[in-house]
Design an enzyme around this catalytic site. Structure first.
Site, short mmCIF file in Angstrom:
data_model
loop_
_atom_site.label_atom_id
_atom_site.label_comp_id
_atom_site.label_asym_id
_atom_site.label_seq_id
_atom_site.Cartn_x
_atom_site.Cartn_y
_atom_site.Cartn_z
N THR A 218 0.84 -1.20 0.00
CA THR A 218 0.00 0.00 0.00
C THR A 218 0.87 1.25 0.00
O THR A 218 0.58 2.22 -0.71
CB THR A 218 -0.94 -0.01 1.21
N ASP A 219 1.93 1.24 0.79
CA ASP A 219 2.88 2.36 0.76
C ASP A 219 3.49 2.51 -0.64
O ASP A 219 3.59 3.62 -1.17
CB ASP A 219 4.01 2.10 1.76
N ILE A 220 3.92 1.40 -1.22
CA ILE A 220 4.58 1.47 -2.53
C ILE A 220 3.61 1.96 -3.60
O ILE A 220 3.95 2.81 -4.43
CB ILE A 220 5.17 0.10 -2.90
#
Length: 446
Positions: A218-220
């Site tokens: 999700t961060d990426i």
């Protein structure tokens, strides 16, 4: 409109990058056409990077890869949180600069998302530190931040504050849940948003608990969305001359990333569920065990299933069996078919099946660990690992940028910086004298 943009860029590069920020730009279309690759397209663009951890640093690293001058602003005493996330860390070189001898080793996590950047340390909670950041805002094309919504505005660095200093500034905010709505003040953590935005619910074995994905996807994904949005905003500024406030967040990025699972619910009211490595709508399409390991097989259509049944299972009767003749029928009889395939594959080792499947036309892949992944012949053939010289750690290996342009990757021109490596350099560029820089150090502003 794209042909028009290209024409304007060729005729008037200063309209894209104003003269005060067009540092060292040269346009040589003949040379670019003859050489492999392309000139760094963001050369001359300055990015003021106020982000930490993963989503923001991913976005700014991708911009740095394209040639932007990314100035990473860190807290003076400890820097980016990920600097302390070790082991593992790179071994220190005996030739490391003495000025950095008090710092901890360079964590592998930090090194993974901070190539091609410069690091400065500034305490901008103090007025003299804030003045430094304000000078950088005036000299920058893009500011990227990932503070909780409203926090930077309290410090005099919000969108409205910065646009007064630089009306052409692109201001990209990366948060957990966005700038509006009931969760706007909530901190954003990948694993929490994976849980809250549906991903964890559909990840894991059918009879097991929800699982997180093995990396912070999700961060990426949010970093990738932010990177694309910033590139779009640069094009918008070229047309309008005005800056843009970008609102990018983990929750919406993850919601968008639900893809067909979200569509199944919105269109048909079908709730998602966990299927392990299997696909809810395609059979066979999952990991299967063999005698000494695992292999992923994805027979996504009837032709592929027929090849698989005839050449691997040695069951030419299966494609004509009404239970398995179509994908819809195979989904309905999933367990029976999966058991049949498993029984066959367990008779031999992984390499045996890889040899039989190679060239057959049925998608497959072995389940490789990380060592096996980097030993993959494609990694070497495509030069997916780059070795760089780090001033504190000596030679280190990094994953190369993932895209090639006319057959060539953008170079890793700078190793990930050690904490405050470029503070004096950047402040000198801003007009600070050596005496002023020393005074700021003594006051612990930098």
């Amino acid at each position: 409109m794209l042909p028009r943009v290209t024409r304007l860029r060729a005729l008037a590069p200063s309209r894209i990058f104003p003269p005060c920020r067009a540092r060292g730009i040269s346009v040589d279309h003949g040379a670019a056409s003859e050489a492999r690759g392309i000139p760094p397209p963001l050369h001359g663009i300055r990015i003021l990077d106020l982000t930490r951890v993963l989503a923001g640093p991913t976005a700014t690293m991708l911009l740095a890869d394209l040639g932007a001058d990314v100035i990473k602003v860190e807290e003076p005493s400890r820097g980016d949180d990920t600097r302390s996330w070790y082991p593992p860390a790179a071994p220190l070189s005996p030739d490391a600069p003495q000025e950095a001898s008090h710092l901890p080793p360079e964590s592998a996590y930090f090194l993974s998302v901070n190539r091609n950047k410069r690091s400065i340390t500034v305490n901008f909670k103090e007025s003299e530190g804030l003045a430094i950041i304000h000078k950088l805002v005036k000299e920058s094309d893009v500011l990227v931040e990932n503070f909780i919504s409203g926090k930077l505005a309290e410090l005099g660095l919000g969108w409205e504050d910065c646009r007064k200093l630089n009306p052409r500034l692109i201001y990209a905010s990366i948060t957990g849940y966005g700038q509006t709505g009931p969760f706007r003040k909530a901190a954003g953590y990948d694993v929490i948003v994976e849980a809250e935005a549906g991903l964890m619910h559909i990840t894991g074995e059918p009879d097991g608990p929800p699982c997180k994905v093995g990396v912070a996807v999700t961060d990426i994904a949010t970093g990738l969305y932010a990177h694309g949005a910033i590139m779009a905003a640069l094009l918008s500024r070229h047309r309008t001359g005005q800056g843009v406030w970008i609102d990018c967040n983990l929750f919406e990025s993850q919601l968008a990333g639900l893809a067909n699972i979200a569509s199944n619910y919105l269109i048909a009211g079908q709730e998602g569920s966990r299927h392990g490595t299997a696909h809810p709508s395609i059979v066979p399409y999952q990991v299967f065990p063999c005698k000494d390991g695992f292999i992923m097989i994805g027979a996504g259509n009837d032709k592929q299933f027929r090849l698989f049944a005839e050449k691997i299972l040695e069951r030419p009767d299966l494609p004509s069996d009404s239970k398995f003749s179509t994908n819809k029928a195979r989904v309905a009889h999933r367990q029976e078919l999966v058991s049949l395939i498993t029984d066959t594959l367990m008779k031999e080792g992984r390499d045996h099946w890889i040899e039989k499947l190679t060239g057959l036309g049925v998608p497959f892949g072995p389940i490789n660990n990380i060592g096996q992944t980097f030993a993959h012949p494609q990694v070497d053939a495509r030069q997916m690992v780059t070795e760089v010289e780090h001033p504190r750690a000596g030679k280190i290996k990094l994953v190369s940028p993932a895209v090639t342009y006319n057959g060539k990757r953008m170079p890793i021109s700078k190793p990930p910086p050690y904490l405050s490596q470029h503070t004096a350099e950047v402040l000198t560029e801003l007009g600070y004298s050596n005496e002023e820089i020393t005074d700021l150090r003594n006051k612990k502003i930098i």
